[in-house]
Design a protein around this motif. Structure first.
Motif, PDB file in Angstrom:
ATOM      1  N   GLY A   1      -6.948 -30.563 -34.656  1.00 42.96           N
ATOM      2  CA  GLY A   1      -6.379 -29.013 -35.255  1.00 42.96           C
ATOM      3  C   GLY A   1      -5.304 -28.621 -34.673  1.00 42.96           C
ATOM      4  N   ARG A   2      -4.554 -29.867 -34.236  1.00 38.21           N
ATOM      5  CA  ARG A   2      -2.952 -29.170 -33.611  1.00 38.21           C
ATOM      6  C   ARG A   2      -1.876 -29.904 -34.042  1.00 38.21           C
ATOM      7  NH1 ARG A   2      -4.481 -26.620 -28.854  1.00 38.21           N
ATOM      8  NH2 ARG A   2      -6.651 -26.830 -28.027  1.00 38.21           N
ATOM      9  N   ILE A   3      -1.978 -30.779 -34.852  1.00 40.45           N
ATOM     10  CA  ILE A   3      -0.654 -31.486 -35.356  1.00 40.45           C
ATOM     11  C   ILE A   3      -0.795 -31.295 -36.851  1.00 40.45           C
ATOM     12  CG2 ILE A   3       0.725 -33.437 -35.432  1.00 40.45           C
ATOM     13  CD1 ILE A   3       0.423 -32.231 -32.694  1.00 40.45           C
ATOM     14  N   VAL A   4       0.129 -30.839 -37.490  1.00 45.79           N
ATOM     15  CA  VAL A   4       0.398 -30.660 -38.734  1.00 45.79           C
ATOM     16  C   VAL A   4       1.467 -31.488 -39.230  1.00 45.79           C
ATOM     17  CG1 VAL A   4       0.773 -29.169 -40.676  1.00 45.79           C
ATOM     18  CG2 VAL A   4      -0.725 -28.323 -38.882  1.00 45.79           C
ATOM     19  N   ILE A   5       1.255 -32.050 -40.479  1.00 41.94           N
ATOM     20  CA  ILE A   5       2.610 -32.753 -41.188  1.00 41.94           C
ATOM     21  C   ILE A   5       3.349 -31.671 -42.013  1.00 41.94           C
ATOM     22  CG2 ILE A   5       3.431 -34.699 -42.515  1.00 41.94           C
ATOM     23  CD1 ILE A   5       2.081 -35.877 -40.077  1.00 41.94           C
ATOM     24  N   GLY A   6       4.574 -31.520 -41.574  1.00 37.26           N
ATOM     25  CA  GLY A   6       5.335 -30.813 -42.573  1.00 37.26           C
ATOM     26  C   GLY A   6       5.234 -29.357 -42.489  1.00 37.26           C
ATOM     27  N   THR A   7       6.161 -28.722 -43.261  1.00 43.14           N
ATOM     28  CA  THR A   7       6.351 -27.129 -43.367  1.00 43.14           C
ATOM     29  C   THR A   7       6.702 -26.976 -44.924  1.00 43.14           C
ATOM     30  OG1 THR A   7       7.052 -25.076 -42.537  1.00 43.14           O
ATOM     31  CG2 THR A   7       8.686 -26.942 -42.766  1.00 43.14           C
ATOM     32  N   LEU A   8       6.154 -26.048 -45.474  1.00 41.95           N
ATOM     33  CA  LEU A   8       6.176 -25.874 -46.973  1.00 41.95           C
ATOM     34  C   LEU A   8       6.813 -24.094 -47.380  1.00 41.95           C
ATOM     35  CD1 LEU A   8       2.702 -27.078 -48.200  1.00 41.95           C
ATOM     36  CD2 LEU A   8       5.003 -28.093 -48.467  1.00 41.95           C
ATOM     37  N   ASN A   9       7.799 -24.567 -48.344  1.00 46.25           N
ATOM     38  CA  ASN A   9       8.205 -23.216 -49.022  1.00 46.25           C
ATOM     39  C   ASN A   9       8.706 -22.235 -47.801  1.00 46.25           C
ATOM     40  OD1 ASN A   9       7.811 -20.603 -51.028  1.00 46.25           O
ATOM     41  ND2 ASN A   9       8.057 -22.590 -52.079  1.00 46.25           N
ATOM     42  N   ASN A  10       9.665 -22.684 -47.136  1.00 45.33           N
ATOM     43  CA  ASN A  10      10.324 -22.073 -46.060  1.00 45.33           C
ATOM     44  C   ASN A  10      11.477 -21.076 -46.489  1.00 45.33           C
ATOM     45  OD1 ASN A  10       9.176 -24.673 -45.146  1.00 45.33           O
ATOM     46  ND2 ASN A  10       9.570 -23.430 -42.866  1.00 45.33           N
ATOM     47  N   CYS A  11      11.386 -19.793 -46.527  1.00 44.72           N
ATOM     48  CA  CYS A  11      12.067 -18.864 -47.295  1.00 44.72           C
ATOM     49  C   CYS A  11      12.999 -18.236 -46.263  1.00 44.72           C
ATOM     50  CB  CYS A  11      11.117 -17.798 -47.866  1.00 44.72           C
ATOM     51  SG  CYS A  11      11.990 -16.903 -49.197  1.00 44.72           S
ATOM     52  N   ALA A  12      13.128 -17.006 -46.007  1.00 41.47           N
ATOM     53  CA  ALA A  12      13.942 -16.530 -45.313  1.00 41.47           C
ATOM     54  C   ALA A  12      13.489 -16.996 -43.596  1.00 41.47           C
ATOM     55  CB  ALA A  12      13.799 -14.929 -45.168  1.00 41.47           C
ATOM     56  N   GLY A  13      14.217 -16.299 -42.590  1.00 44.94           N
ATOM     57  CA  GLY A  13      14.024 -16.498 -41.257  1.00 44.94           C
ATOM     58  C   GLY A  13      14.921 -15.745 -40.373  1.00 44.94           C
ATOM     59  N   GLY A  14      15.218 -16.107 -39.060  1.00 44.64           N
ATOM     60  CA  GLY A  14      15.878 -15.455 -38.196  1.00 44.64           C
ATOM     61  C   GLY A  14      16.200 -16.507 -36.864  1.00 44.64           C
TER      62      GLY A  14
END
Ligand code: FEO
Ligand code: CA
Ligand code: CA
Ligand code: CA
Length: 699
Positions: free
Chosen positions: A266-279
């Motif tokens: 429960g600690r390692i996720v593959i990928g990131t999704l639909n990354n929109c804005a940020g800073g």
């Protein structure tokens, strides 16, 4: 509808606002055609009395903290990724007596297939979809694309743009860009249906999501930047949804809710999704919001009955295996099938932190900052040293949040200080906003007519949801609150807003500006009625929400607010531009991302202009006599939205991302609706604009 033809879907009941149906389909899986996920019976603003607002102790007044990374401000030599720290934050204002003055020539609304900029300016494409990022990336060929190639090339649909100076060098920087989503109609020649895509094509699309880190260099002494060519490019990196490992941090990491067959820890996720804005953080990392992650998951109909309400609140269908608009990524990676891996849903919807100076490291997902459809996050350092992140949940009738770190920022270039600062977002307190108007609710009639006191304004409270492992929401554990943050917001009666997008504090004043992009469901049917903070029925043009923390304390629990800009046609009675002469401002519709120049002017980019023009970038002073004198700085090509924006700390360059050019129903690679930027077919890309005479942009 098990075998849905994704391409025909736009013709079947699209009911969104002005966005092209194709954008609605690919961007957010036709969210507007689905029921509003927030079915909570929160009181609307008019029902909430000021007396409810508690004052939670006196906190020392806060100061505006370090926000702007300077070009060339540090003598630090970058000895290697681990030692590399960004230049010392904060540059002094460079405008002197001209602070706030914006003198550029207004760009008129238009529908041209080009980037249109003011006279006296130049612009160029910095990078576009398919351009090489990682060493060894093959040249882009739309007919010979592979997932392996895409994993080294610039991804699709760029949204957030950050420019982070490389320490000790005013002429080199790292460009960090989000790749929010893909449009397979416009990526694959001969596209027919999602079902007809090969698994390799699905993997290309998955790899085209994520982020890019690209070393760029200044061209001569101008404000123009281009990808660095002659260097080792040690920081260049593609982060993809296909293969990049992310580490979960904070209270939810390792909990049962995020364990899966592939990741029993429960600690390692593959990928990131639909990354929109940020800073960009003061310590030189990038925060990015995982937004409409719901549309990538299938099989919600087969999950346990007690899980379904939690999926529904996040817009994940629990009635069909393949909901309308499904990308069917389970054909490429089984983990996207909730029937087999129900916890996979809980591993997206977080704020992601990427350290661009650590190209081998795992980016992190900070669970302490809550899980919702994060638009983005922007950090400011409070006077007491804690860092405060402001965040929006971009869905109709969802909420505004802030996160206050437990630990304090260390303003130092040293490697140990940076290592410390990298942990700041791993523990803290999460709040949700509840706001009240100061006028009689009966005066808010939904037309946009200001109340008798002449202003849409009032007070607000930051309601504490969770602090570390302590929950303040009855019936929910801390892990529940962080994983199902929307439900926690419902439970405490947070205020339903008109789609909170980018939220960012001004580095000059510390006031916080949030874009409410639109909400055509406001006041419609049984949906929430208009209130003083969201005053228009069927709000199709959106507004800007300005927060002033009490005593200037970003860590405090109370604030005042007002609407400095109510968007739309200035000639219409329901618009407001800070009280400025409305004959001298530009029409603006659907504000999405916000940014500041060093003088504190507010720059606003739009998504989905409902006034008939292409989307654009606007700038306005927010202080002084010219508050609300908003004018258009540029427009983007046909079918595109304007993202970023980012003004470099030396004010010499404005970066924008041109997202989804040519995204108009019926368009394809062979029949493009836009040929920007190369004259063949549409490619998303990042553009930089600068003043020919080298002066500060805008002024
Ligand atoms: Fe991806 Fe909220 O726009
Ligand atoms: Ca008022
Ligand atoms: Ca956005
Ligand atoms: Ca921003």
């Amino acid at each position: 509808m098990p075998d849905f033809n994704r391409r025909l879907l736009p013709l079947l009941g699209h009911s969104g606002g002005s966005r092209d149906a194709m954008t609605c389909l690919y961007r957010c899986g036709n969210a507007c055609d689905h029921p509003v996920p927030n079915e909570s019976a929160n009181p609307y603003l008019g029902d909430v009395v000021n007396a409810e607002m508690s004052r939670r102790g006196v906190v020392r007044a806060g100061a505006v903290g370090a926000m702007v990374l300077g070009f060339g401000g540090s003598a630090l030599a970058a000895a290697g990724p681990a030692a590399a720290a960004p230049a010392a934050p904060v540059e002094a204002a460079r405008h002197g007596g001209r602070a706030g003055r914006l003198t550029f020539e207004t760009v008129a609304p238009n529908t041209l297939d080009q980037v249109t900029i003011p006279a006296g300016y130049q612009s160029s494409v910095v990078i576009r979809w398919g351009d090489p990022v990682e060493p060894g990336a093959p040249a882009f060929d739309v007919d010979k694309q592979t997932a392996a190639a895409q994993s080294k090339q610039f991804g699709y649909n760029n949204d957030f743009v950050g420019v982070i100076p490389i320490p000790g060098d005013r002429d080199r920087a790292l460009l960090v860009v989000n790749h929010e989503y893909t449009n397979e109609d416009l990526m694959f020649r001969g596209f027919t249906t999602m079902d007809a895509l090969t698994v390799e094509q699905l993997k290309i699309a998955i790899a085209a999501h994520g982020l890019s880190v690209v070393e760029i260099e200044r061209v001569g002494r101008t404000g123009r930047w281009k990808p660095a060519k002659s260097r080792r490019l040690r920081w260049n990196r593609r982060i993809t949804a296909l293969a990049t490992e992310f580490e979960l941090t904070g209270p939810v990491a390792g909990s049962a809710l995020v364990k899966t067959a592939a990741d029993p820890s429960g600690r390692i996720v593959i990928g990131t999704l639909n990354n929109c804005a940020g800073g960009v953080t003061p310590w030189g990392t990038v925060l990015s919001g995982e937004e409409n992650f719901n549309q990538y998951l299938v099989g919600g109909d087969a999950v346990a009955a007690d899980v379904k309400p939690k999926l529904n609140r996040y817009g994940i269908s629990t009635t069909a295996r393949y909901p309308s608009g499904s990308r069917k990524w389970d054909r490429a990676q089984e983990r996207f099938d909730l029937a087999l891996h129900p916890n996979e849903a809980n591993r997206f919807g977080w704020v992601v932190e990427v350290d661009p100076f650590d190209p081998e490291g795992r980016p992190r997902k900070h669970t302490a900052m809550g899980r919702f459809k994060h638009e983005g996050a922007n950090v400011i350092v409070a006077r007491n040293g804690r860092v405060v992140a402001y965040m929006g949940d971009d869905e109709r009738f969802d909420y505004l949040y802030k996160f206050v770190s437990d630990k304090k920022y260390i303003d130092s270039d040293s490697p140990w200080a940076r290592r410390h600062n990298l942990t700041l977002l791993e523990s803290g307190t999460l709040y949700v906003a509840k706001v009240t108007g100061d006028s009689d609710p009966a005066e808010i009639d939904g037309t946009g007519k200001p109340p008798a006191d002449g202003k849409f304004d009032g007070r607000g409270e930051w309601i504490k949801l969770v602090s570390g492992n302590t929950s303040y929401v009855p019936g929910m554990t801390a892990i529940d609150v962080l994983t199902f943050t929307r439900l926690a917001g419902d439970a405490v009666g947070a205020t339903k807003m008109d789609r909170p997008e980018d939220v960012q504090p001004s580095p000059r004043t510390g006031k916080i500006y949030a874009a409410m992009t639109n909400n055509t469901n406001r006041g419609v049917g049984t949906n929430a009625k208009p209130d003083e903070a969201n005053p228009r029925n069927a709000n199709k043009h959106g507004h800007i929400f300005e927060i002033t923390e009490d005593r200037g304390d970003h860590t405090g629990a109370t604030f005042t607010w007002q609407l400095p800009i109510v968007c739309g046609d200035p000639a219409a009675a329901d618009t407001y531009f800070g009280g400025y002469d409305k004959t001298a401002v530009s029409p603006i519709s659907c504000p999405d991302n916000v940014a500041f120049d060093s003088a504190g002017n507010l720059w606003i980019s739009t998504d989905g202009n409902a006034l008939g023009s292409n989307d654009g970038l606007f700038a306005t002073p927010v202080e002084g006599r010219e508050r609300g004198r908003l004018r258009q700085f540029l427009t983007v090509p046909k079918g595109a939205e304007t993202c970023g924006p980012f003004i470099t700390s030396d004010d010499r360059s404005v970066f924008v991302a041109v997202q989804h050019p040519g995204e108009i129903t019926g368009a394809s690679v062979d029949k493009p609706a836009s040929v920007w930027p190369d004259g063949d077919f549409a490619k998303p890309g990042v553009v930089v604009t600068w003043r020919k005479d080298g002066g500060p942009v805008g002024s």
